[in-house]
Write an enzyme that holds these catalytic residues in place. Structure first.
Site, PDB file in Angstrom:
ATOM      1  N   ASP A  16     -13.348 -44.573 -83.236  1.00 29.27           N
ATOM      2  CA  ASP A  16     -11.938 -44.166 -83.202  1.00 29.27           C
ATOM      3  C   ASP A  16     -11.791 -42.878 -82.375  1.00 29.27           C
ATOM      4  OD1 ASP A  16      -9.147 -44.473 -84.740  1.00 29.27           O
ATOM      5  OD2 ASP A  16      -9.662 -42.363 -84.591  1.00 29.27           O
ATOM      6  N   SER A  60      -2.120 -44.876 -86.974  1.00 28.15           N
ATOM      7  CA  SER A  60      -2.540 -43.490 -87.166  1.00 28.15           C
ATOM      8  C   SER A  60      -1.946 -42.917 -88.466  1.00 28.15           C
ATOM      9  CB  SER A  60      -2.140 -42.677 -85.918  1.00 28.15           C
ATOM     10  OG  SER A  60      -2.806 -41.449 -85.913  1.00 28.15           O
ATOM     11  N   HIS A  64      -3.316 -49.771 -81.721  1.00 31.51           N
ATOM     12  CA  HIS A  64      -3.454 -51.069 -81.060  1.00 31.51           C
ATOM     13  C   HIS A  64      -2.168 -51.873 -80.927  1.00 31.51           C
ATOM     14  CE1 HIS A  64      -7.302 -49.965 -82.901  1.00 31.51           C
ATOM     15  NE2 HIS A  64      -7.861 -50.599 -81.901  1.00 31.51           N
TER      16      HIS A  64
END
Ligand SMILES: *[C@@H]1O[C@H](CO)[C@@H](O)[C@H](O)[C@H]1NC(C)=O
Ligand SMILES: *[C@@H]1O[C@H](CO)[C@@H](O)[C@H](O)[C@H]1NC(C)=O
Ligand SMILES: *[C@@H]1O[C@H](CO)[C@@H](O)[C@H](O)[C@H]1NC(C)=O
Ligand SMILES: *[C@@H]1O[C@H](CO)[C@@H](O)[C@H](O)[C@H]1NC(C)=O
Ligand SMILES: *[C@@H]1O[C@H](CO)[C@@H](O)[C@H](O)[C@H]1NC(C)=O
Ligand SMILES: *[C@@H]1O[C@H](CO)[C@@H](O)[C@H](O)[C@H]1NC(C)=O
Ligand SMILES: *[C@@H]1O[C@H](CO)[C@@H](O)[C@H](O)[C@H]1NC(C)=O
Length: 410
Positions: free
Chosen positions: A271, A175, A339
């Site tokens: 996303d 992020s 992830h």
């Protein structure tokens, strides 16, 4: 923007706490204070470090934590009162330690490529993706904007504890930390000898501009305010600012083409953060319920998500095409953001239906990192967002360890 991300991050801390037993103590980097490298609230920056072992002692994985940005004094002041702007608050909120899991975890069963590496996670308390360097302290609220100094102080610390002799080094982040990875990748590479393999992974850090799509003006104005609040005009890579305005130089599509160091992008074409937060800044209840349960999305919303996917995929493709050197990437279709730090997103992703070319995301990344094979693939089959949640953790772990037992190389 900050609020939702906060919720996501706290959730991931809690989830990680349930699933793992690798607890790592948070350390304050007190020596940074003399260099003026402090969090928004003036406390020293902090990190969590798990030393490498066995044949991993020469391998270093450095991770930037994420958590959005603040774009004005009020938002930065708000951050300074919790873990994203204060190490003191971080330590009290998580009781002094965090859990390493996924590609950070030390269990070889679940993390065969990276389990014995040094893992050094840098906490995020500046609100600028580690880019700010404002000399003056905000006179009204005593806020300090010093993310770039925090980065430098952390690198000094890493070199002091031996990273300079690494055989393998990896910089990553998710992020806002994925954006930080893109912004710092070449600087990180320059810390090492020519013989060190140095690579970077940006995990869910490809925030698109999507100028003519829903929220385009809002996204641009958001980054413009991040630039002005944190004084970033002269801090961004000149390879970008020579061509674009500072604001546009926070969008990865304008940064990635100039990066010299090998870079891998892990993204969802859907996303969850970009779709939930950056398309409709003034969200109605219907959009919120669609984002929390995909089965509740109406046909208009599904079309908007498909359009988002189309724009993300095309932006990424032209970014890659414009890039000086080769990039790796994996773009899947699961509704997700971030992830690497849990097994369902990385080392065991296939078990929850997420992966490409029949490989877990972490296997793809490992193959790319160790030069076993290149990877540049997007899921072109699924043009609808998928919910890849899967089983409860004990069942997921069982299925995943069975998977690795049967896929072991002879
Ligand atoms: C992994 O970390 C945990 C917590 O630090 C420790 O108890 C355990 O022994 C470690 N496992 C290995 C294989 O190093
Ligand atoms: C920290 O400890 C308190 C008191 O024991 C507990 O209520 C809280 O859930 C803990 N927080 C975390 C993140 O572990
Ligand atoms: C790794 O996890 C598996 C499954 O939970 C467990 O059986 C094994 O003992 C763990 N290995 C180490 C080295 O901790
Ligand atoms: C700012 O810091 C100074 C010096 O530490 C202190 O005297 C002052 O009360 C602080 N102001 C605010 C608004 O916290
Ligand atoms: C779907 O939801 C959106 C709000 O997210 C609303 O504006 C739109 O009218 C709805 N469309 C249909 C076909 O119900
Ligand atoms: C995904 O599925 C789980 C389990 O059924 C559900 O709790 C969750 O709300 C779903 N998430 C989305 C975004 O649809
Ligand atoms: C790639 O380069 C082309 C031609 O110079 C340009 O039109 C396009 O906007 C660039 N794409 C990105 C994502 O930077």
């Amino acid at each position: 923007m900050a609020t939702l991300l906060l919720a996501l991050t706290i959730l991931s801390l809690v989830v990680a706490g349930i699933e793992a037993d690798q607890s790592v103590t948070i350390t304050l980097l007190d020596s940074a204070v003399a260099k003026g490298a402090v969090c928004l609230d003036g406390t020293p920056p902090s990190y969590a470090y798990s030393p490498g072992f066995g044949d991993g002692v020469d391998n270093w994985h450095v991770i930037f934590d994420g958590g959005g940005w603040c774009r004005n004094v009020a938002e930065c002041l708000d951050r300074s009162k919790h873990y994203l702007g204060s190490s003191a608050k971080l330590i009290s909120e998580v009781n002094g330690s965090v859990y390493f899991n996924g590609m950070l975890g030390n269990n070889s069963t679940f993390n065969p490529d990276f389990y014995n590496w040094h893992v050094f996670k840098i906490f995020y308390c500046d609100g600028s993706s580690f880019m700010s360097n404002v000399e003056d302290v905000d006179p009204m609220y005593n806020l300090t904007y010093r993310g770039a100094r925090i980065y430098d102080a952390m690198m000094d610390e890493l070199l002091r504890i031996g990273m300079g002799n690494a055989k393998n080094a990896l910089l990553s982040g998710g992020s806002a930390g994925g954006l930080a990875t893109i912004l710092h990748c070449d600087k990180f590479q320059s810390l090492f000898h020519d013989t060190t393999r140095v690579k970077c992974i940006s995990d869910s850090g490809f925030f698109i501009h999507g100028q003519h799509f829903f929220g385009g003006d809002w996204r641009e104005s958001f980054f413009s305010r991040v630039v002005s609040t944190h004084g970033l005009t002269n801090m961004l890579p000149t390879s970008c600012t020579s061509k674009f305005s500072p604001t546009l130089c926070l969008f990865p599509e304008n940064l990635v083409p100039d990066i010299q160091t090998p870079l891998f992008l892990i993204e969802s074409a859907f996303d969850a953060y970009q779709i939930a937060v950056t398309l409709f800044p003034a969200k109605g209840p219907q959009w919120i319920s669609c984002n929390s349960n995909l089965m509740l999305c109406n046909s208009t919303e599904i079309e908007i998500m498909k359009d988002f996917r189309f724009i993300l995929i095309n932006t990424l493709k032209s970014t890659i095409a414009n890039s000086s050197s080769k990039r790796g990437y994996l773009v899947h279709s699961c509704w997700r953001h971030g992830h690497m730090e849990d097994i369902s997103g990385s080392t065991c992703s296939l078990i929850v239906g997420n992966g490409l070319a029949n490989k877990n995301i972490a296997e793809v990344v490992g193959d790319w990192y160790f030069d076993r094979s290149e990877f540049q693939e997007m899921d072109m089959v699924n043009n609808l967002p998928r919910n890849c949640t899967g089983d409860d953790l004990p069942i997921l772990e069982k299925k995943c360890s069975d998977y690795y037992i049967h896929h072991q190389m002879p």
